[in-house]
Design a protein around this motif. Structure first.
Motif, PDB file in Angstrom:
ATOM      1  N   VAL A  79     -51.894  54.427-109.935  1.00  0.00           N
ATOM      2  CA  VAL A  79     -51.503  53.973-108.453  1.00  0.00           C
ATOM      3  C   VAL A  79     -50.459  54.606-107.929  1.00  0.00           C
ATOM      4  CG1 VAL A  79     -52.366  51.574-109.066  1.00  0.00           C
ATOM      5  CG2 VAL A  79     -49.958  52.032-109.414  1.00  0.00           C
ATOM      6  N   ASP A  80     -50.466  54.729-106.406  1.00  0.00           N
ATOM      7  CA  ASP A  80     -49.473  55.448-105.800  1.00  0.00           C
ATOM      8  C   ASP A  80     -48.423  54.302-105.096  1.00  0.00           C
ATOM      9  OD1 ASP A  80     -50.930  57.629-106.103  1.00  0.00           O
ATOM     10  OD2 ASP A  80     -51.812  57.967-104.393  1.00  0.00           O
ATOM     11  N   LEU A  81     -47.108  54.883-105.217  1.00  0.00           N
ATOM     12  CA  LEU A  81     -46.172  54.045-104.159  1.00  0.00           C
ATOM     13  C   LEU A  81     -45.843  55.124-103.144  1.00  0.00           C
ATOM     14  CD1 LEU A  81     -43.350  51.773-105.714  1.00  0.00           C
ATOM     15  CD2 LEU A  81     -43.174  53.473-103.501  1.00  0.00           C
ATOM     16  N   ILE A  82     -46.246  54.918-102.071  1.00  0.00           N
ATOM     17  CA  ILE A  82     -46.023  55.830-100.797  1.00  0.00           C
ATOM     18  C   ILE A  82     -44.951  55.258-100.204  1.00  0.00           C
ATOM     19  CG2 ILE A  82     -46.742  56.935 -98.950  1.00  0.00           C
ATOM     20  CD1 ILE A  82     -49.694  56.400 -99.916  1.00  0.00           C
ATOM     21  N   ILE A  83     -43.599  55.660 -99.970  1.00  0.00           N
ATOM     22  CA  ILE A  83     -42.378  55.357 -99.415  1.00  0.00           C
ATOM     23  C   ILE A  83     -42.421  55.507 -97.972  1.00  0.00           C
ATOM     24  CG2 ILE A  83     -40.073  55.504 -99.203  1.00  0.00           C
ATOM     25  CD1 ILE A  83     -40.128  56.769-102.206  1.00  0.00           C
TER      26      ILE A  83
END
Length: 205
Positions: free
Chosen positions: A167-171
């Motif tokens: 999964v991506d954590l896009i800041i």
């Protein structure tokens, strides 16, 4: 009678019937037990015929029916442990080094770290909030809720065409920091608690 069979003295044997105390005691105990059983059965019958009526009146039933709602405390599927979740940390802000800093903190909290770098053109400088959590459709009820405990204000999205479990954590530009570790740990503990799930209601008239 005379001779050696002569009866002497003024006392004669008396013929008495054997006493029946044992039978009387047994009969008394049996009668008491029978009365107890009859009394208990009477109370049960009274409860059967009047108990439901009292419950219906207390519930404000006007149609003579009672509704019973059953619930079970069977837990839902247990959430994934952080060590089983791979997170790609991507920076969609102009601030340099934010992705690596965030990835290092997530690693300390037990998450696996995948790719670390800048967000793709689709998200670069286009995330006004704290961030976006992006994953495959299967992550909606597994990985994403766990990752959301670390960044509660992030938006959750899924991509049906996405492959793999990462999964991506896009800041986003509104990002300041991850949730404080004690708060994140409490959120994880609540996520792991089983929640009661209501079942179908039953009506009896």
């Amino acid at each position: 009678m005379g001779g050696k069979y002569r009866i002497t003295g003024d006392k004669y044997p008396r013929m008495r019937r054997p006493r029946r105390r044992g039978r009387l005691v047994l009969l008394t105990v049996a009668c008491a037990a029978l009365l107890g059983v009859i009394g208990w059965g009477t109370l049960q019958l009274i409860d059967v015929f009047t108990g439901d009526g009292r419950k219906a009146s207390a519930a404000g039933s006007t149609a003579g029916c009672t509704t019973k709602t059953a619930s079970s405390a069977a837990p839902a599927a247990a959430p994934l442990a952080p060590g089983r979740i791979t997170v790609n940390v991507l920076n969609a802000t102009p601030r340099a080094g934010l992705a690596k800093q965030t990835a290092d903190e997530l690693k300390k909290r037990g998450f696996r770290i995948g790719q670390v770098g800048n967000a793709t053109k689709e998200y670069d400088k286009k995330v006004p909030g704290t961030g976006v959590l992006l994953g495959p459709a299967s992550a909606l009820g597994t990985s994403l809720p766990v990752l959301a405990t670390q960044l509660p204000g992030a938006e959750r999205r899924t991509d049906a065409a996405r492959k793999g479990d990462a999964v991506d954590l896009i800041i986003g530009t509104g990002f300041k920091s991850l949730a404080a570790k004690p708060d994140a740990d409490r959120a994880l503990a609540l996520l792991a608690r089983p929640q009661p799930t209501p079942t179908a209601q039953k009506k009896s008239c």
